[in-house]
Design an enzyme around this catalytic site. Structure first.
Site, PDB file in Angstrom:
ATOM      1  N   ASP A   1       0.876  -1.182   0.000  1.00 23.45           N
ATOM      2  CA  ASP A   1       0.000   0.000   0.000  1.00 23.45           C
ATOM      3  C   ASP A   1       0.909   1.227   0.000  1.00 23.45           C
ATOM      4  O   ASP A   1       1.050   1.922   0.999  1.00 23.45           O
ATOM      5  CB  ASP A   1      -0.912  -0.019   1.217  1.00 23.45           C
ATOM      6  N   ILE A   2       1.556   1.453  -1.131  1.00 23.03           N
ATOM      7  CA  ILE A   2       2.549   2.514  -1.269  1.00 23.03           C
ATOM      8  C   ILE A   2       1.874   3.737  -1.877  1.00 23.03           C
ATOM      9  O   ILE A   2       1.372   3.690  -3.000  1.00 23.03           O
ATOM     10  CB  ILE A   2       3.733   2.052  -2.143  1.00 23.03           C
ATOM     11  N   GLU A   3       1.865   4.846  -1.136  1.00 23.31           N
ATOM     12  CA  GLU A   3       1.086   6.002  -1.552  1.00 23.31           C
ATOM     13  C   GLU A   3       1.927   7.247  -1.770  1.00 23.31           C
ATOM     14  O   GLU A   3       1.445   8.368  -1.656  1.00 23.31           O
ATOM     15  CB  GLU A   3      -0.024   6.254  -0.524  1.00 23.31           C
ATOM     16  N   GLY A   4       3.191   7.053  -2.095  1.00 21.14           N
ATOM     17  CA  GLY A   4       4.050   8.190  -2.380  1.00 21.14           C
ATOM     18  C   GLY A   4       5.492   7.748  -2.524  1.00 21.14           C
ATOM     19  O   GLY A   4       5.855   6.621  -2.186  1.00 21.14           O
TER      20      GLY A   4
END
Length: 521
Positions: free
Chosen positions: A178-181
């Site tokens: 869940d990589i958001e940046g």
């Protein structure tokens, strides 16, 4: 069924549960179309409520029936902390503030979860570890660092061995990104190294990801193209392409993800999930009633072969919201967990050289398409296409009995009174209007410098201005010289990660202390 731990808000569940017969507990099958994924670990309900009786429960509490198939534990939120070990925050259950940590590190000792994990696995569910979350201290400087970190995760949580295993002898079933940046560097190498460790193992390990619905995802797009994933939980919330815009062809893009799954992904059998908030307080936007979500999910299940089920954020919200997880499970299970029959290509075949108004439907290349706006372009699976794939299809498309004559512009619009002229220096946000070239335009999302009618596809053409004088004035508005700056559709999402709103960084109480909540966008 839930037989213990019930309190007043859950009493109606007894009669509700008796109405449904869920499939028996069996080993998790990632080829099915009716799997339900529910994140656990962040006490999302507790972040916005004060009634502690409904705060997040232990992991085993959510495994007592067959509503949930996959539970990603969220989050391992820091990759490289003190002592070169990662750190983990499970809100009110286990974190590095309220719990003991391994010597010389900030990695919490959460061995009390071992029996819960094994109980859930005994019920036929898989339990994975989710890495990242909004605001997480994540990322790699190189592929070799990604590979090395995969070795660490394998030894701490999966099939390897270490003296610092946070969940003791419990062996998780895989990892979730869940990589958001940040940069995408090293993530494909990380996944490939996990796959290498899993080759020949005594059990199957799964790899999943949770990208934003804007395609391609800003953080994981290139990673998804370079490594093999089993499930992709697309976040159809807090985005313009969210569930709230399901009926807008210019926004809803499940068809793009289906095409990616079947033609681009290294794993052609990867399953795409609709990610949804489990209640109105679980996300900033996108929540739908259980009836609406069920209708959307069943339609996607019957329209696209890559559909794998529904992902919910999160368990604490779902249970308080009248067992939202059980409601969606029953809906998609009733639609059928196995098998897929391609719908017929019932729309007329696309005719090159013809023009189509917004909303028109055609068949082309194994899909039924709907025009986002006036177009004479060939349908294609591109985020900048004039068309949205609304269903996969098979068979010969019918020839149109009539084809509209090409026109130079869409149907005439209304008055442009009071609407500002478009200029390259002005910022426009979603649904704001501007006049350009004698026509009225509406912005689909945040934009600056994207010419109405240009290749960026940012603007919807509402037609010619009805007022001749205004039309003449608009036509004389200053037009930019040179190539305008390109602002991608995902900019509003990406910049959000850099400057989170107050609702994205909340805190929850844990044993009398505060521990950070890394809620996903």
């Amino acid at each position: 069924m839930l037989t213990t731990g019930l309190h007043a808000p859950f009493l109606p569940l007894l009669s509700f549960l008796l109405l449904f017969q869920l499939r028996p507990s069996i080993a998790f099958d990632d080829t099915r179309h009716d799997n339900v994924v529910v994140y656990w670990g962040q006490n999302s309900y507790g972040a916005t409520h004060t009634d502690t009786v409904n705060f997040q429960k232990t992991l085993s509490y959510y495994c007592q029936d067959d509503a949930i198939d996959v539970i990603p534990i969220a989050f391992l939120n820091t990759f490289f902390s003190t002592g070169s070990l990662p750190s983990m925050n499970l809100a009110n259950i286990c974190n590095d503030v309220d719990n003991a940590t391994f010597s010389g590190s900030e990695l919490p000792i959460c061995t009390s979860l071992a029996s819960d994990i094994e109980f859930c696995q005994s019920k036929g569910k898989i339990v994975t570890l989710s890495l990242g979350g909004a605001g997480g201290g994540v990322g790699f400087s190189s592929n070799s660092q990604g590979q090395s970190f995969a070795d660490t995760i394998w030894n701490l949580f999966l099939g390897g061995s270490s003296s610092t295993r946070p969940f003791g002898n419990a062996v998780l079933d895989g990892v979730d990104l869940d990589i958001e940046g940040g940069s995408s560097t090293g993530y494909a190498a990380f996944v490939n190294q996990i796959r290498s460790h899993a080759t020949g193992a005594s059990k199957k390990y799964f790899v999943s990801a949770a990208p934003q619905c804007e395609y391609p995802d800003a953080s994981l797009g290139s990673v998804l193209n370079a490594a093999s994933f089993d499930m992709v939980y697309v976040q159809f919330y807090n985005n313009p392409c969210g569930l709230q815009n399901f009926n807008a062809a210019s926004d809803w893009d499940f068809g793009l993800w289906d095409n990616w799954a079947r033609t681009i992904s290294p794993n052609p059998n990867v399953k795409i999930f609709i990610g949804a908030p489990a209640s109105s307080t679980a996300a900033g936007g996108g929540y739908q009633s259980i009836g609406t979500l069920s209708s959307i999910a069943v339609q996607m299940r019957n329209s696209f072969p890559s559909f794998g089920g529904v992902m919910l954020w999160d368990a604490s919200q779902a249970y308080v919201n009248s067992r939202y997880d059980l409601g969606i499970k029953n809906a998609i299970s009733a639609a059928g967990g196995t098998g897929f029959t391609f719908p017929a290509c019932t729309a007329p075949a696309f005719q090159a050289g013809s023009s189509y108004s917004g909303g028109a439907q055609v068949s082309s290349g194994g899909y039924i398409w709907q025009a986002k706006w006036w177009s004479n372009a060939q349908p294609s699976n591109s985020p900048n296409s004039d068309w949205s794939a609304i269903s996969a299809c098979a068979g010969s498309a019918t020839s149109p009995t009539t084809v509209s004559a090409p026109s130079s512009s869409p149907t005439a619009g209304g008055s442009c009174a009071g609407v500002p002229a478009w200029t390259s220096s002005t910022i426009f946000t979603a649904n704001q209007q501007a006049v350009y070239g004698g026509e009225l335009w509406t912005a689909k999302w945040w934009t600056q410098g994207d010419t109405p009618g240009g290749s960026a596809g940012v603007w919807t053409d509402d037609g010619a201005c009805g007022n001749a004088a205004l039309q003449s004035a608009a036509a004389s508005a200053t037009k930019p010289t040179g190539h305008p700056g390109v602002v991608s559709k995902v900019e509003s999402v990406v910049t959000h990660a850099a400057s989170p709103s107050p609702s994205d960084q909340l805190e929850v109480q844990g044993s009398g202390k505060k521990s950070s909540r890394f809620i996903r966008l």
